[in-house]
Design an enzyme around this catalytic site. Structure first.
Site, short mmCIF file in Angstrom:
data_model
loop_
_atom_site.label_atom_id
_atom_site.label_comp_id
_atom_site.label_asym_id
_atom_site.label_seq_id
_atom_site.Cartn_x
_atom_site.Cartn_y
_atom_site.Cartn_z
N ASN A 10 -11.49 6.04 -2.31
CA ASN A 10 -9.60 5.51 -2.05
C ASN A 10 -9.76 6.08 -0.77
O ASN A 10 -9.22 7.53 -0.86
CB ASN A 10 -9.28 5.97 -3.02
CG ASN A 10 -7.68 5.41 -3.29
OD1 ASN A 10 -7.68 5.08 -2.41
ND2 ASN A 10 -6.85 5.86 -3.72
N ARG A 87 -11.44 1.49 -2.21
CA ARG A 87 -10.35 0.31 -2.57
C ARG A 87 -9.11 0.50 -1.52
O ARG A 87 -9.56 1.06 -0.14
CB ARG A 87 -9.28 2.20 -3.36
CG ARG A 87 -7.61 0.92 -3.83
CD ARG A 87 -7.05 2.19 -4.05
NE ARG A 87 -5.49 1.72 -4.10
CZ ARG A 87 -4.51 2.56 -3.39
NH1 ARG A 87 -4.22 3.34 -3.30
NH2 ARG A 87 -3.12 1.78 -4.28
N ARG A 237 10.03 6.80 -2.47
CA ARG A 237 10.65 5.76 -1.93
C ARG A 237 11.78 5.19 -2.49
O ARG A 237 12.14 5.53 -3.66
CB ARG A 237 9.42 4.64 -1.81
CG ARG A 237 8.74 4.66 -1.52
CD ARG A 237 7.09 3.76 -1.81
NE ARG A 237 6.03 4.20 -1.49
CZ ARG A 237 5.07 4.21 -2.50
NH1 ARG A 237 5.05 2.99 -3.14
NH2 ARG A 237 3.99 4.83 -2.61
N GLU A 381 -7.97 3.35 -12.99
CA GLU A 381 -8.42 2.69 -11.34
C GLU A 381 -9.52 2.60 -10.90
O GLU A 381 -10.27 1.56 -10.60
CB GLU A 381 -6.85 2.65 -10.45
CG GLU A 381 -6.15 2.81 -10.73
CD GLU A 381 -5.07 2.77 -9.82
OE1 GLU A 381 -4.87 2.04 -8.92
OE2 GLU A 381 -4.71 3.59 -9.74
#
Length: 394
Positions: A10, A87, A237, A381
């Site tokens: 990743n 990923r 965010r 994941e």
């Protein structure tokens, strides 16, 4: 047939997270992180069994880190590395499943860079470095967006001119798909329900956060959109804001598009609200000590999360359970409690003792007696990427 080993990679812009996954072992054979790549203090950390080690690679970039990582992975795999799973954040509409990486797939990933300019270039760096270093290994891309390609048009279309969708791909894509898929399948197993005949709400809560409505194993709606900025309050965010905020800040403060984009992605969310931190653990501590900004950030985070989950419920024929996952979802009893308290119309209620003890990797039901199911399910994941890679190699 001997069990197979998949190296999962990743890549971020200055980091590589990795794990060596054996299909028959619950724990990773090898895992680690290369960080601060390109700087004088670039470093590779790894863990194998109970042992940890590090290697300084001054000014090393992705290729240098992967060159150090490969011998470690090959040794940990006993020389039998069966494939590499990458990923990739954005697959656009081209990718609805994992894909074997060939030149056509790489070209399609490059074409999605305008949709994910902060993520896909870094993912491509890792892919290109890894394929150069491991040319004989099968490489597979697993996309964060692929799971959400089952959204119906009424969920993925924006109310914008048709040409923006048809010619430029402006639509809602969703992210965290690998996590949403993994935990919904695991929740169905835990509840002894068939995944293809069950309906779930999922809250993936970390530095990035999203919700998802999953029906019979398929995503039906999700909170993130064209980019990972849409939706919930996150670490740095903003999540949803008035679409005209850009125009307002430009007219009143003279801000450039780049300044506004940076503010919404890097200076907002929990950090912006609290004026203190983007780390929920720090905010919970500060809240206990009377910090008003930390308290406000937590209240806004939970209320906005509950609003999103209530909205996601519109996509479900029934509710078989609410799932909390991700670093915050798995470890913050406070966030789970405050969020569920806003969802009384869904008849949700938690068992205080079960909620308090289900942290630090623990999983299971936390709902009060005779109330709809609420589960804490640790995400994985890396394992899902490895499983998707193995399925494609099969």
């Amino acid at each position: 047939m001997p069990s197979r080993n998949i190296l999962v990679i990743n890549c971020g812009s200055s980091s590589i997270k990795f794990a060596l996954v054996n299909e028959d072992q619950a724990q990773f054979t090898l895992s680690g992180l290369a960080e601060r790549l390109g700087s004088h203090d670039a470093v590779l950390h790894w863990q194998r069994g109970g042992e940890q080690d590090s290697l300084i690679i001054p000014y090393g970039l992705h290729r240098a880190a992967l060159a150090q990582l490969l011998p470690l992975a090959q040794d940990a795999a006993g020389g039998k590395l069966h494939g590499i799973g990458h990923r990739v954040v954005h697959g656009g509409e081209r990718f609805t499943n994992a894909s074997r990486l060939d030149e056509a797939a790489l070209q399609a990933i490059r074409a999605t860079v305008p949709l994910a300019p902060l993520h896909n270039p870094a993912n491509l760096l890792g892919i290109e470095a890894a394929t150069n270093l491991f040319p004989n290994a099968p490489h597979v891309a697993v996309f964060d967006t692929a799971f959400h390609q089952t959204l119906p048009a009424h969920a993925f279309r924006y109310a914008l001119p048709e040409s923006l969708y048809q010619e430029h791909g402006v639509r809602r894509y969703g992210f965290h798909g690998t996590s949403h898929r993994f935990v919904s399948q695991r929740a169905a197993e835990m509840a002894e329900l068939p995944i293809d005949n069950s309906s779930w709400l999922v809250a993936h809560l970390g530095n990035g956060c999203s919700t998802c409505a999953i029906v019979n194993g398929q995503s039906r709606d999700t909170s993130m959109g064209l980019t990972p900025l849409e939706g919930l309050v996150m670490g740095t965010r903003s999540g949803d804001v008035d679409p005209n905020l850009h125009g307002h800040l430009t007219r009143t403060l003279g801000w450039s598009l780049e300044q506004i984009d940076h503010m919404l992605n890097q200076d907002s969310g929990l950090l912006g609200l609290s004026g203190l931190s983007n780390d929920m653990r720090s905010l919970e501590q500060a809240r206990d000590q009377g910090h008003a900004g930390a308290s406000l950030a937590i209240e806004v985070f939970c209320y906005r999360l509950a609003k999103s989950l209530a909205a996601m419920s519109c996509a479900l024929p029934q509710l078989d359970g609410l799932i909390f996952t991700g670093g915050i979802g798995e470890n913050s009893a406070l966030i789970r409690s405050k969020t569920v308290a806003h969802l009384k119309l869904l008849n949700l209620e938690l068992d205080k003792q079960a909620n308090a003890r289900t942290i630090r990797g623990a999983s299971g039901p936390i709902q009060a007696h005779d109330h709809p199911r609420v589960l804490v399910v640790p995400t994985n994941e890396e394992r899902q990427i490895a499983l998707d890679t193995l399925a494609l190699l099969n």
